[in-house]
Design an enzyme around this catalytic site. Sequence first.
Site, short mmCIF file in Angstrom:
data_model
loop_
_atom_site.label_atom_id
_atom_site.label_comp_id
_atom_site.label_asym_id
_atom_site.label_seq_id
_atom_site.Cartn_x
_atom_site.Cartn_y
_atom_site.Cartn_z
N ASP A 196 -51.07 20.10 -43.89
CA ASP A 196 -52.50 20.09 -43.58
C ASP A 196 -53.28 20.11 -44.90
O ASP A 196 -52.95 19.37 -45.81
CB ASP A 196 -52.86 21.26 -42.66
CG ASP A 196 -54.24 21.11 -42.02
OD1 ASP A 196 -54.34 20.45 -40.98
OD2 ASP A 196 -55.22 21.62 -42.59
N TYR A 323 -63.98 20.73 -45.00
CA TYR A 323 -64.06 19.36 -44.49
C TYR A 323 -65.33 18.69 -45.01
O TYR A 323 -65.28 17.55 -45.49
CB TYR A 323 -64.09 19.38 -42.95
CG TYR A 323 -62.78 19.76 -42.33
CD1 TYR A 323 -61.93 18.79 -41.79
CD2 TYR A 323 -62.38 21.09 -42.25
CE1 TYR A 323 -60.73 19.14 -41.19
CE2 TYR A 323 -61.18 21.45 -41.67
CZ TYR A 323 -60.35 20.47 -41.15
OH TYR A 323 -59.17 20.81 -40.57
N HIS A 378 -47.07 20.29 -36.39
CA HIS A 378 -47.97 20.47 -37.52
C HIS A 378 -47.77 21.80 -38.25
O HIS A 378 -48.01 21.88 -39.45
CB HIS A 378 -49.41 20.39 -37.00
CG HIS A 378 -50.45 20.33 -38.05
ND1 HIS A 378 -50.58 19.28 -38.93
CD2 HIS A 378 -51.45 21.20 -38.38
CE1 HIS A 378 -51.60 19.49 -39.74
NE2 HIS A 378 -52.14 20.65 -39.44
#
Length: 402
Positions: A196, A323, A378
Amino acid sequence: MHFAGRSTDPHGADAVSVPFKINVPDAVLDDLNERIGLSLRRLPSPDNDPLVDIDWDYGIPLNVVSDLAKYWRDGYDWRATEANLNEFSHFKMYIAPEDVNVHFIHERSDRLDAKPLLLIHGWPGSFFEFHKILKRLVNPESPEQPAFHVVCPSLPGYGFSSAPRKSGFSAYVVARTLNQVMVNLGYDKYMSQGGDWGGIITKLLGAHFSKNCKAIHLNMVFAFPKLYNPFHLYDAIRTRCGNLLHYITLEAGYSHIQATRPNTLGFALLDSPVGLLAWIVEKFRNWSDCDSDVFSVFTKDELLTNVMIYWLNDAITSSTRLYYETVHDGNAPKIFAKRTEVPTGVAFFPEEIFKTPKSWASGAFNLKQWKEFPRGGHFAALEQPEALLKEVRAFAKIHAKL
């Protein structure tokens, strides 16, 4: 009321490693339980929820939220979890140029041949993701296995690290910050591992800080194709396009919100622990290899401990800003385009949200090891700890020349 320690703890001088112990005041836990109770009273009853023929299609279901929230209030034991977390050696280090106080676990091996290893988590994870493998990396079961001095931080704005005070704190700045932490600890040469955001930051460490970061291992690969390469085009059509379409249309809504309006979302999630639980746990279900049953892979305590690390530290807004900052970094295209020349290993798990083909990875990295697994998603360190542990050891033994 939240645990304000992450931002108000007095920090040491620049670059000094200061011991840290997790110790959440009772008043903070009492406030949390009151908020959970209020949220439970506000949830609709099954009779009043008009959609009765849905599962997870619209998001996390009412019964899952309700049951997990009740367990959080009535069964989950933070004090036991806190004691377990404090079995690791925690520290904080103030990095003056970036004005952040970085929390990290630092476990040193007794082995003289131990190699420095940086373990980096992502969103919506935390340093807790690595708790199953961290000490085994430090103290391997066999002298034939490599040993490591492990540094496992909370990213700036996550967990017990302070939040950046200035805008522009992109993934590149995080990489620069963590590289400085490693150098300040005396690790002029080290290896990094992550998935990630941890994988993206690890890639940036290998590409831009290779004076210090000498090898990297990833369980999520962020790479683009060279469109003039026919093999890359074939792989794009064969594997990547369908996966990418699924991600964009069905899974990426969270990313667009967090990359555009993180503060607006944050007010809601900072106010409601059950809302925060729903936002995070949904990702653990949808991004893991759990055959639609999140509790078949993660225990309730594991899911709630990760949520607690966000809740106690007011970390959800500052975490999602990563982000925004990275998407709005005008230098990002050039920064990410740089090929990573240090030796790179990849553990490829089938339910990873980014199924980057090996050919693309080979174009972007000095790929030395690529291993595909039959199960896993993930959150590799939590889902498939044995597989990830074995691959990191195998890669480091041959390719981490530190």
